[in-house]
Design a protein around this motif. Structure first.
Motif, mmCIF file in Angstrom:
data_model
loop_
_atom_site.group_PDB
_atom_site.id
_atom_site.type_symbol
_atom_site.label_atom_id
_atom_site.label_comp_id
_atom_site.label_asym_id
_atom_site.label_seq_id
_atom_site.Cartn_x
_atom_site.Cartn_y
_atom_site.Cartn_z
ATOM 1 N N HIS A 352 0.824 -1.211 0.000
ATOM 2 C CA HIS A 352 0.000 0.000 0.000
ATOM 3 C C HIS A 352 0.862 1.267 0.000
ATOM 4 N N GLU A 353 1.953 1.231 0.745
ATOM 5 C CA GLU A 353 2.862 2.379 0.767
ATOM 6 C C GLU A 353 3.519 2.561 -0.601
ATOM 7 N N LEU A 354 3.842 1.456 -1.260
ATOM 8 C CA LEU A 354 4.422 1.511 -2.598
ATOM 9 C C LEU A 354 3.448 2.163 -3.581
ATOM 10 N N VAL A 355 2.177 1.781 -3.496
ATOM 11 C CA VAL A 355 1.160 2.340 -4.387
ATOM 12 C C VAL A 355 0.996 3.839 -4.152
ATOM 13 N N ARG A 356 0.993 4.216 -2.899
ATOM 14 C CA ARG A 356 0.840 5.648 -2.568
ATOM 15 C C ARG A 356 2.006 6.461 -3.128
ATOM 16 N N TYR A 357 3.203 5.908 -3.050
ATOM 17 C CA TYR A 357 4.362 6.636 -3.562
ATOM 18 C C TYR A 357 4.321 6.739 -5.086
ATOM 19 N N SER A 358 3.935 5.669 -5.742
ATOM 20 C CA SER A 358 3.802 5.697 -7.198
ATOM 21 C C SER A 358 2.744 6.715 -7.625
ATOM 22 N N ASP A 359 1.650 6.755 -6.894
ATOM 23 C CA ASP A 359 0.579 7.713 -7.190
ATOM 24 C C ASP A 359 1.075 9.152 -6.998
ATOM 25 N N LYS A 360 1.886 9.353 -5.967
ATOM 26 C CA LYS A 360 2.459 10.676 -5.712
ATOM 27 C C LYS A 360 3.365 11.111 -6.863
ATOM 28 N N LEU A 361 4.188 10.189 -7.358
ATOM 29 C CA LEU A 361 5.063 10.498 -8.481
ATOM 30 C C LEU A 361 4.266 10.828 -9.739
ATOM 31 N N MET A 362 3.170 10.113 -9.925
ATOM 32 C CA MET A 362 2.332 10.362 -11.095
ATOM 33 C C MET A 362 1.757 11.779 -11.059
ATOM 34 N N TYR A 363 1.251 12.206 -9.906
ATOM 35 C CA TYR A 363 0.680 13.552 -9.801
ATOM 36 C C TYR A 363 1.748 14.628 -9.904
ATOM 37 N N GLN A 364 2.959 14.333 -9.441
ATOM 38 C CA GLN A 364 4.054 15.294 -9.613
ATOM 39 C C GLN A 364 4.349 15.512 -11.093
ATOM 40 N N GLU A 365 4.393 14.419 -11.848
ATOM 41 C CA GLU A 365 4.630 14.551 -13.279
ATOM 42 C C GLU A 365 3.461 15.269 -13.963
ATOM 43 N N LYS A 366 2.249 14.948 -13.538
ATOM 44 C CA LYS A 366 1.063 15.558 -14.140
ATOM 45 C C LYS A 366 1.065 17.069 -13.914
#
Length: 374
Positions: A352-366
């Motif tokens: 779950h922590e891995l998913v949250r971090y990946s999601d955070k990176l996605m929004y940073q790029e967006k």
């Protein structure tokens, strides 16, 4: 008579299941559905053959000795195909049907070939079975070849199921094991007591139970994109959280300017774009991981890989695929997306922590892409 009645009942039940399955299951895009339907039809055929075999095994039908021999020849020839299709069904559910080693196929095919030769030869040479002049069935000197062949494939099924146990939930493991254990155990009694038992009926029940599982799994599929939905996402995280040596890369994907497409060209066009984009995701990641639509224009791919350079080649392929579509679509808009990628390692507490971090990176790029466009 009881065996005949039970077999007739199971044939009727499987016929109803087959009608429902052929009308409801998407077969073109799901290999496991095609394999399951083949297993279902084959089980029906074996039940029908057993009905004829039991009925003809009597001096009252002495004029049908040739038919009796033909029925038993077909039955012994086809018997190993049931565990073989069960094996293919399990492989299809693990998504590994495309990666079958040719040497493995060769070794798996040898017992089937031997059984086929012995079964066909039994029609004239009485190798596996004998039909007496009184039209009664007796075992031949090589009768053990047929059950040994089936047990070989049952063992291969168990081995595959054990190796793939982390890819299934406990409920799925139990239902899939019924395809192996029920015929395997009952056939022991059938061989020992030399009587007709409910062997094929048990397989038929296992097939029906697994069809219920398939129907339930359809609830976990997004009806628009045919990717996994939120329920499938929750199940996958539960499965992944049980793995010890986890190999996983999470790729969160979000479409850019999708709301603009929806507002400008309508929701019907928006749905079309989602289906097209999901198709490209599935084409790139099929067999490499699980692709899921979380909702709206948000997607996530759980990739069975922990090498960054490999996953980046997948994303590069997705970008190239989308770019080629944009250049040839003739539409006034372009499909674009942002993504975030995170690879599991010991620094993460859980999936779950891995998913949250990946999601955070996605929004940073967006956000970065949005600021650049402004």
């Amino acid at each position: 008579m009881l065996v005949i009645q039970m077999n007739i009942f199971m044939v009727l039940l499987l016929s109803l299941v087959a009608v429902h399955a052929f009308s409801k299951l998407p077969r073109r895009t799901h290999v496991e559905h095609r394999v399951f339907l083949a297993l279902l039809v084959l089980t029906m055929l074996m039940l029908i053959l057993e009905i004829f075999s039991v009925v003809l095994n009597s001096p009252a039908f002495i004029g049908f000795i040739t038919v009796h021999k033909l029925v038993d020849t077909i039955g012994f020839t086809l018997t190993p195909l049931v565990p073989i299709f069960a094996l293919l069904f399990i492989r299809a559910k693990t998504g590994s049907c495309k990666n079958i080693n040719r040497k493995i196929v060769l070794w798996l095919g040898v017992p089937l070939f031997i059984n086929t030769i012995l079964s066909i030869g039994s029609f004239h040479f009485n190798w596996i079975f004998t039909i007496t002049n009184e039209n009664l069935y007796l075992r031949g000197p090589l009768w053990f070849a047929s059950p040994l062949t089936s047990y070989f494939y049952y063992a291969a099924n168990l081995l595959l199921l054990y190796k793939a146990r982390n890819k299934f939930q406990r409920e799925e493991l139990f239902m899939l094991s019924l395809l192996i254990l029920s015929p395997g155990v009952l056939s022991v009694f059938q061989l020992y007591f030399f009587v007709y038992l409910t062997l094929w009926n048990s397989i038929a029940i296992a097939v029906v139970v697994n069809y219920i599982l398939i129907v339930q799994s359809q609830i976990k599929i997004d009806p628009l994109t045919r990717l996994g939905n939120r329920a499938a996402y929750d199940d996958q995280l539960e499965i992944l959280s049980r793995k010890e040596n986890l190999v996983l890369t999470v790729v969160n994907i979000d479409m850019d300017n999708f709301k603009t497409i929806n507002d400008t060209y309508g929701h019907q066009e928006g749905d079309k774009v989602l289906k097209i984009f999901a198709g490209h995701i599935k084409e790139v990641f099929d067999g490499k991981g699980v692709s899921i639509r979380l909702g709206g224009d948000e997607f996530i791919v759980l990739v069975n890989e922990n090498r960054k350079e490999i996953v980046e080649t997948y994303i590069k392929s997705l970008k190239s695929s989308i770019k080629a579509y944009n250049e040839n679509s003739g539409m006034p808009y372009q499909i674009k997306f942002s993504y975030g990628m995170a690879i599991f390692n010991s620094s993460y507490k859980d999936v779950h922590e891995l998913v949250r971090y990946s999601d955070k990176l996605m929004y940073q790029e967006k956000n970065k892409r949005t600021n650049q466009s402004r």
